[in-house]
Motif scaffolding. Sequence first.
Motif, PDB file in Angstrom:
ATOM      1  N   VAL A   3      46.829  72.038  42.183  1.00  0.00           N
ATOM      2  CA  VAL A   3      45.821  72.151  43.481  1.00  0.00           C
ATOM      3  C   VAL A   3      44.366  72.766  42.872  1.00  0.00           C
ATOM      4  CG1 VAL A   3      45.199  74.021  45.422  1.00  0.00           C
ATOM      5  CG2 VAL A   3      47.627  73.156  45.338  1.00  0.00           C
ATOM      6  N   GLN A   4      43.379  71.742  43.525  1.00  0.00           N
ATOM      7  CA  GLN A   4      41.881  71.933  43.031  1.00  0.00           C
ATOM      8  C   GLN A   4      41.410  72.820  44.221  1.00  0.00           C
ATOM      9  OE1 GLN A   4      39.836  70.780  40.784  1.00  0.00           O
ATOM     10  NE2 GLN A   4      41.225  69.794  39.489  1.00  0.00           N
ATOM     11  N   ARG A   5      41.104  74.082  43.964  1.00  0.00           N
ATOM     12  CA  ARG A   5      40.424  75.211  44.967  1.00  0.00           C
ATOM     13  C   ARG A   5      39.161  74.637  45.647  1.00  0.00           C
ATOM     14  NH1 ARG A   5      40.312  81.587  44.271  1.00  0.00           N
ATOM     15  NH2 ARG A   5      39.007  82.052  46.081  1.00  0.00           N
ATOM     16  N   LYS A   6      38.968  74.624  46.856  1.00  0.00           N
ATOM     17  CA  LYS A   6      37.689  74.135  47.284  1.00  0.00           C
ATOM     18  C   LYS A   6      36.861  75.320  48.072  1.00  0.00           C
ATOM     19  CE  LYS A   6      38.740  69.507  48.343  1.00  0.00           C
ATOM     20  NZ  LYS A   6      38.903  68.508  49.220  1.00  0.00           N
ATOM     21  N   ALA A   7      35.509  75.580  47.839  1.00  0.00           N
ATOM     22  CA  ALA A   7      34.980  76.725  48.491  1.00  0.00           C
ATOM     23  C   ALA A   7      34.833  76.534  49.733  1.00  0.00           C
ATOM     24  CB  ALA A   7      33.698  76.844  47.855  1.00  0.00           C
ATOM     25  N   ILE A  42      46.104  69.481  51.171  1.00  0.00           N
ATOM     26  CA  ILE A  42      45.867  70.777  52.037  1.00  0.00           C
ATOM     27  C   ILE A  42      45.790  72.103  51.552  1.00  0.00           C
ATOM     28  CG2 ILE A  42      46.827  71.766  54.478  1.00  0.00           C
ATOM     29  CD1 ILE A  42      48.487  69.222  54.969  1.00  0.00           C
ATOM     30  N   MET A  43      46.555  72.455  50.567  1.00  0.00           N
ATOM     31  CA  MET A  43      46.546  73.662  49.853  1.00  0.00           C
ATOM     32  C   MET A  43      44.979  74.059  49.023  1.00  0.00           C
ATOM     33  SD  MET A  43      50.236  74.824  48.499  1.00  0.00           S
ATOM     34  CE  MET A  43      49.840  76.526  47.725  1.00  0.00           C
ATOM     35  N   SER A  44      44.479  72.802  48.798  1.00  0.00           N
ATOM     36  CA  SER A  44      43.273  73.119  48.008  1.00  0.00           C
ATOM     37  C   SER A  44      41.920  73.566  49.188  1.00  0.00           C
ATOM     38  CB  SER A  44      42.924  71.664  47.268  1.00  0.00           C
ATOM     39  OG  SER A  44      42.693  70.811  48.213  1.00  0.00           O
ATOM     40  N   ASN A  45      42.619  73.124  50.425  1.00  0.00           N
ATOM     41  CA  ASN A  45      41.438  73.834  51.307  1.00  0.00           C
ATOM     42  C   ASN A  45      41.671  75.494  51.802  1.00  0.00           C
ATOM     43  OD1 ASN A  45      40.090  71.688  51.760  1.00  0.00           O
ATOM     44  ND2 ASN A  45      40.955  70.885  53.475  1.00  0.00           N
TER      45      ASN A  45
END
Length: 412
Positions: free
Chosen positions: A86-90, A66-69
Amino acid sequence: MRLTDDALEVVKNYPLCDHCLGSLFARLGKGLGNKARGEALRRIIIMELDRMVREGEITREEMERIMSNLDNEETMKVAEMLGLKVQRKACYVCGGKWEELVERWARKIYDILKEYEFDTFLVGCTDCGGMEERQREIISAFRLPYSESIKNSFKREVGKRLKEMLGKEPDFLDPDVVAIMDLKNDKVKLQIKPVFVLGRYKKLVRNVSQAKWKYPYSVEEALERALKDFQGEEVLLHASGREDVDVRALGTGRPFVAEVRKPKRRKVELKPYSDGKVEFSFEGYVTRDWVEKIKEQDALKSKVYLAIVYVPEGISDEELKALEEFFKDVTVSQRTPKRVSHRRADKVREKKVYYVKTKKLNQKSFMALVKAQGGLYIKELVSGDEGRTEPSFSSFLGKEAKCVSLDVVWIG
Ligand SMILES: [Zn+2]
């Protein structure tokens, strides 16, 4: 809390930046701004996720997902502190480029507007390059009732940035310029409010038409030259009535409103102009409604004409005296003259002739000064137009009379 629950449901499914998250709840907390709304929700969500993990309601992996969103630099910092991967998503709506887009489009508009003089502006948007559609998908999926269209907020943010750059005020009702963004085609379309100038023209020679037409020269062309300092794309002449091509307009001149379209300059010193054929004097700047006003005025205004009349059978002093006496406050009924019936409705108009003053020139011709109500055709008042104008000089004299030259010498 209902609001947090909604926001959490959204970010479980869509990656969003603060701004786009905030736009989904834009009608709550007026004055906060979408970025601040999104930031507040994101921070609450992170804290809530932390609590849920601690109390065993969700796993650390779920929190990481969820945090990656939550597309934000701060999210990554907190994740690191908590030891989360966490994989950051644009952002799904703006691609994580909101600030960049606002800056880029404000700069683009700024560069285009540099050429123009204006006080007030407005920013519009025809196509937001898919942002609107993607945001709408989220709004309807989660039935979010407090959202604001991303198009609106994009226009507003670009407008705010431009205000800073230009030091000028946006005007939502009647701006000097409107810049309309089209993100899909990477284009800005400009709408420039015309400038309107009130003036009077004199036509010193014959064979000059009012509008650009088949004659070699026109008042409108001269007007374009007279107002060239506005650097407009086109100048339109809205005159109070018109005289024929072979009729001069002398004396006080004919009132008109000039419409300068797409002007690059809006404040130009208005100087009298003459090119030997046409002369202009300018009274000042006016608003758009003067275009109609000036046209309506024509019928109300009286005019004085100077006509040279030719009577093939000859004319006596007594006949001229009788003509003057007869045409004192006389109502003339005039059916649309044959020569203009192709462009004006065929009907009968009642117009006043206030006086006629004559001066004999020779046995067959005389000069007539005619004061009449605006809209009366003087050539036909003389000739009678085969009975279409009644009474006329011809019908009164009982013989043919012809107007051989005509000037407008005074317009009230
Ligand atoms: Zn975004």
